[in-house]
Write a protein that holds these residues in place. Structure first.
Motif, PDB file in Angstrom:
ATOM      1  N   LYS A   1       0.830  -1.208   0.000  1.00 37.61           N
ATOM      2  CA  LYS A   1       0.000   0.000   0.000  1.00 37.61           C
ATOM      3  C   LYS A   1       0.858   1.248   0.000  1.00 37.61           C
ATOM      4  CE  LYS A   1      -1.015   2.144   3.392  1.00 37.61           C
ATOM      5  NZ  LYS A   1      -0.515   3.399   4.015  1.00 37.61           N
ATOM      6  N   GLU A   2       1.925   1.252   0.790  1.00 36.42           N
ATOM      7  CA  GLU A   2       2.823   2.412   0.860  1.00 36.42           C
ATOM      8  C   GLU A   2       3.456   2.701  -0.503  1.00 36.42           C
ATOM      9  OE1 GLU A   2       3.721   4.506   3.530  1.00 36.42           O
ATOM     10  OE2 GLU A   2       1.939   3.611   4.424  1.00 36.42           O
ATOM     11  N   ALA A   3       3.730   1.641  -1.254  1.00 34.16           N
ATOM     12  CA  ALA A   3       4.324   1.826  -2.578  1.00 34.16           C
ATOM     13  C   ALA A   3       3.278   2.196  -3.618  1.00 34.16           C
ATOM     14  CB  ALA A   3       5.045   0.544  -2.999  1.00 34.16           C
ATOM     15  N   ALA A   4       2.067   1.691  -3.454  1.00 36.08           N
ATOM     16  CA  ALA A   4       1.035   1.849  -4.488  1.00 36.08           C
ATOM     17  C   ALA A   4       0.559   3.288  -4.633  1.00 36.08           C
ATOM     18  CB  ALA A   4      -0.148   0.934  -4.181  1.00 36.08           C
ATOM     19  N   ILE A   5       0.417   4.011  -3.517  1.00 38.04           N
ATOM     20  CA  ILE A   5      -0.173   5.350  -3.587  1.00 38.04           C
ATOM     21  C   ILE A   5       0.697   6.329  -4.384  1.00 38.04           C
ATOM     22  CG2 ILE A   5      -0.774   7.370  -2.187  1.00 38.04           C
ATOM     23  CD1 ILE A   5      -2.181   5.522  -0.277  1.00 38.04           C
ATOM     24  N   PRO A   6       2.008   6.481  -4.087  1.00 41.58           N
ATOM     25  CA  PRO A   6       2.808   7.368  -4.948  1.00 41.58           C
ATOM     26  C   PRO A   6       2.917   6.866  -6.378  1.00 41.58           C
ATOM     27  CG  PRO A   6       4.203   6.226  -3.351  1.00 41.58           C
ATOM     28  CD  PRO A   6       2.793   5.980  -2.947  1.00 41.58           C
ATOM     29  N   LEU A   7       2.857   5.536  -6.554  1.00 39.79           N
ATOM     30  CA  LEU A   7       2.908   4.984  -7.905  1.00 39.79           C
ATOM     31  C   LEU A   7       1.668   5.410  -8.699  1.00 39.79           C
ATOM     32  CD1 LEU A   7       4.935   3.208  -9.421  1.00 39.79           C
ATOM     33  CD2 LEU A   7       3.506   1.234  -8.880  1.00 39.79           C
ATOM     34  N   LEU A   8       0.519   5.465  -8.017  1.00 42.72           N
ATOM     35  CA  LEU A   8      -0.713   5.931  -8.664  1.00 42.72           C
ATOM     36  C   LEU A   8      -0.597   7.401  -9.064  1.00 42.72           C
ATOM     37  CD1 LEU A   8      -3.469   4.217  -6.460  1.00 42.72           C
ATOM     38  CD2 LEU A   8      -2.923   3.731  -8.856  1.00 42.72           C
TER      39      LEU A   8
ATOM     40  N   LEU B   1      11.132   3.856  -2.287  1.00 44.05           N
ATOM     41  CA  LEU B   1      11.622   4.112  -0.929  1.00 44.05           C
ATOM     42  C   LEU B   1      10.573   3.757   0.117  1.00 44.05           C
ATOM     43  CD1 LEU B   1      13.483   7.518  -1.487  1.00 44.05           C
ATOM     44  CD2 LEU B   1      14.495   5.245  -1.214  1.00 44.05           C
ATOM     45  N   ASN B   2       9.305   4.032  -0.185  1.00 47.65           N
ATOM     46  CA  ASN B   2       8.223   3.650   0.728  1.00 47.65           C
ATOM     47  C   ASN B   2       8.212   2.146   0.969  1.00 47.65           C
ATOM     48  OD1 ASN B   2       6.672   5.831   1.727  1.00 47.65           O
ATOM     49  ND2 ASN B   2       5.750   6.156  -0.252  1.00 47.65           N
ATOM     50  N   TYR B   3       8.306   1.401  -0.123  1.00 47.86           N
ATOM     51  CA  TYR B   3       8.249  -0.059  -0.020  1.00 47.86           C
ATOM     52  C   TYR B   3       9.439  -0.600   0.764  1.00 47.86           C
ATOM     53  CZ  TYR B   3       7.871  -4.959  -1.352  1.00 47.86           C
ATOM     54  OH  TYR B   3       7.768  -6.330  -1.315  1.00 47.86           O
ATOM     55  N   VAL B   4      10.630  -0.130   0.421  1.00 47.91           N
ATOM     56  CA  VAL B   4      11.844  -0.610   1.090  1.00 47.91           C
ATOM     57  C   VAL B   4      11.807  -0.278   2.582  1.00 47.91           C
ATOM     58  CG1 VAL B   4      14.352  -0.329   1.252  1.00 47.91           C
ATOM     59  CG2 VAL B   4      13.256  -0.530  -0.992  1.00 47.91           C
ATOM     60  N   LEU B   5      11.400   0.960   2.910  1.00 49.37           N
ATOM     61  CA  LEU B   5      11.343   1.363   4.316  1.00 49.37           C
ATOM     62  C   LEU B   5      10.357   0.509   5.092  1.00 49.37           C
ATOM     63  CD1 LEU B   5      12.258   3.406   6.499  1.00 49.37           C
ATOM     64  CD2 LEU B   5      10.346   4.865   5.788  1.00 49.37           C
ATOM     65  N   ALA B   6       9.177   0.274   4.521  1.00 50.49           N
ATOM     66  CA  ALA B   6       8.162  -0.529   5.204  1.00 50.49           C
ATOM     67  C   ALA B   6       8.645  -1.972   5.402  1.00 50.49           C
ATOM     68  CB  ALA B   6       6.859  -0.511   4.415  1.00 50.49           C
ATOM     69  N   LYS B   7       9.297  -2.539   4.390  1.00 48.28           N
ATOM     70  CA  LYS B   7       9.781  -3.917   4.500  1.00 48.28           C
ATOM     71  C   LYS B   7      10.871  -4.054   5.557  1.00 48.28           C
ATOM     72  CE  LYS B   7       9.008  -7.101   2.280  1.00 48.28           C
ATOM     73  NZ  LYS B   7       8.087  -8.242   2.514  1.00 48.28           N
TER      74      LYS B   7
END
Length: 242
Positions: free
Chosen positions: A91-98, A163-169
């Motif tokens: 979800k963290e990655a999806a929103i900026p990607l949208l 960066l959102n995805y990596v940070l969350a993971k």
């Protein structure tokens, strides 16, 4: 009396959307205080209520604020449902990607988002720029400039997504619904500013610099010529005294 729009205080924004939720999640989500679930609800309530308040205050739907509130609600819902943290990372990655995809798709419409982000009447005297471009026969070249600037904006969103995805993971490793998970969520919120926001803003400023440089080259106008003067805007909105 002059009518002036109330500008959002950036410190208040940071306090309500980052600092207070982080402190609650990290320090007050333990069993001795609010507990994991109530702590999560209270922490996420601050940005949600502030987003609603901002809408009521301005009477305008802010596209980014709306997505921010939606993001917070999704994070809270996933956490309360105790879904695997990988879904929060997605979800963290999806929103900026949208946002990035919307920026590129908008180039095929009469309303490209680059004009919302950078080339708009709140920042620049767009009519003056267009007039100078027409006089020099550089209107088509400037439209290409806006396309390239759109690619740069989309790139900033892509960077934010990664960066959102990596940070969350990296940060979210505990089971949702626990005190440890809330603390990790608070840490992720606190780290989002230096790790995600600043690099993405640097790319966005690069796009802004490129746009200003092209305005100077193609329209022959300096920044002083095209920037909107807030004081003049206030004077124009002034009501005549009785």
């Amino acid at each position: 009396m002059a009518k002036t729009d109330k500008k959002e205080n950036p410190f208040v924004n940071l306090l309500i959307n980052v600092i207070i939720p982080t402190v609650i999640l990290v320090k007050f989500s333990g069993a001795d205080y609010l507990g994991p679930k109530l702590g999560l609800i209270v922490a996420l309530a601050f940005p949600i209520v502030y987003g609603i308040y901002d809408f009521v205050r301005t009477r305008k739907v802010n596209f980014f604020s709306a997505f921010g509130v939606l993001s917070v609600i999704l994070t809270g819902g996933m956490s309360l449902l105790q879904l695997d943290p990988k879904y929060i990372a997605i979800k963290e990655a999806a929103i900026p990607l949208l946002f990035g995809a919307a920026t590129l798709i908008s180039l095929k419409t009469p309303y490209p988002l680059v004009k919302t982000f950078l080339f708009n009447d709140a920042i620049l005297q767009t009519d003056k720029v267009h007039h100078a471009l027409e006089e020099r026969g550089n209107r088509a070249a400037f439209e290409r400039t806006l396309v390239y600037a759109s690619y740069m904006i989309a790139g900033s969103f892509l960077l934010s997504s990664v960066l959102n995805y990596v940070l969350a993971k990296i940060v979210l490793v505990s089971t949702p619904g626990t005190e440890e998970f809330n603390a990790e969520l608070g840490t992720m919120t606190a780290l989002s500013l230096p790790v995600i926001t600043i690099p993405s803003m640097l790319v966005l400023f690069g796009a802004l610099f490129y746009l200003f440089r092209q305005i100077k080259v193609l329209a022959g106008l300096s920044l002083e010529d095209v920037f909107v003067d807030p004081s003049e805007k206030t004077d124009n909105n002034a009501e005549p005294s009785a």
